[in-house]
Design a protein around this motif. Structure first.
Motif, mmCIF file in Angstrom:
data_model
loop_
_atom_site.group_PDB
_atom_site.id
_atom_site.type_symbol
_atom_site.label_atom_id
_atom_site.label_comp_id
_atom_site.label_asym_id
_atom_site.label_seq_id
_atom_site.Cartn_x
_atom_site.Cartn_y
_atom_site.Cartn_z
ATOM 1 N N ALA A 100 -46.854 45.385 46.931
ATOM 2 C CA ALA A 100 -47.392 44.080 47.262
ATOM 3 C C ALA A 100 -46.634 43.551 48.471
ATOM 4 O O ALA A 100 -45.481 43.903 48.693
ATOM 5 N N SER A 144 -40.082 44.977 41.384
ATOM 6 C CA SER A 144 -40.890 43.771 41.528
ATOM 7 C C SER A 144 -40.011 42.545 41.430
ATOM 8 O O SER A 144 -39.051 42.534 40.651
ATOM 9 N N ALA A 148 -51.891 41.262 46.448
ATOM 10 C CA ALA A 148 -51.713 41.108 45.006
ATOM 11 C C ALA A 148 -52.810 41.924 44.336
ATOM 12 O O ALA A 148 -53.831 42.221 44.964
ATOM 13 N N SER A 149 -52.630 42.266 43.089
ATOM 14 C CA SER A 149 -53.616 43.092 42.401
ATOM 15 C C SER A 149 -54.970 42.408 42.271
ATOM 16 O O SER A 149 -55.996 43.068 42.239
ATOM 17 N N GLU A 169 -46.035 40.905 41.133
ATOM 18 C CA GLU A 169 -47.247 41.396 41.792
ATOM 19 C C GLU A 169 -47.244 42.922 41.848
ATOM 20 O O GLU A 169 -48.255 43.560 41.573
ATOM 21 N N THR A 170 -46.127 43.530 42.208
ATOM 22 C CA THR A 170 -46.057 44.992 42.264
ATOM 23 C C THR A 170 -46.163 45.576 40.859
ATOM 24 O O THR A 170 -46.769 46.624 40.659
#
Length: 143
Positions: free
Chosen positions: A90, A10, A122-123, A14-15
């Motif tokens: 992401a 990451s 994004a999550s 985001e990841t």
């Protein structure tokens, strides 16, 4: 109870956020989730104690980050054939990283993969929380 390793690269977290939500889905399924940054995996021995795997990388300039490429070379020697797995990432525009990881896990490692890669901007965008938790549950269901 199975042990699922979630390894992520990451740059803007985001990841990492997606990895954490996948882990929550795994835990809700009654399994153990272990989240590790990609730089903490040094050898194939670091990968051998788990029942399932999820590898994730963001996409930058249509590519996965180099640290994830290095992990994929390490994982090739880890004897993952037949193990359950998934990939995630992401992305801003194109999202090539997650499908490339997925294809490597499917065709090179010959793993038992979930239905496809998880690709999110994004999550927290566009149902990402539910999608990521559901992806963790899907991986867990393969154990």
């Amino acid at each position: 109870m199975g042990k699922i390793l979630i390894v992520y690269a990451s740059r803007s977290n985001e990841t990492k956020g997606i990895a954490e939500l996948i882990a929550e889905g795994v835990r809700l399924s009654g399994h153990e989730a272990f989240i590790k940054r990609v730089d903490l995996i040094k050898t194939e021995e670091d990968l051998k104690r788990y029942d399932a795997y999820a590898f994730g990388s963001p996409t930058y300039h249509a590519k996965m980050v180099n640290s994830m490429k290095q992990l994929l070379f390490i994982a090739e020697r880890a004897e993952l054939e037949g193990k359950p797995g998934g990939s995630f990432g992401a992305y801003g525009w194109s999202g090539e990283a997650a499908p490339r990881i997925f294809d490597t896990m499917t065709h090179i490692y010959k793993m038992q993969m979930v239905s496809g890669p998880l690709m999110l901007k994004a999550s927290w965008v566009e149902g990402g929380i539910d999608a990521a938790m559901g992806y963790g549950k899907n991986i867990a269901s393969l154990i």
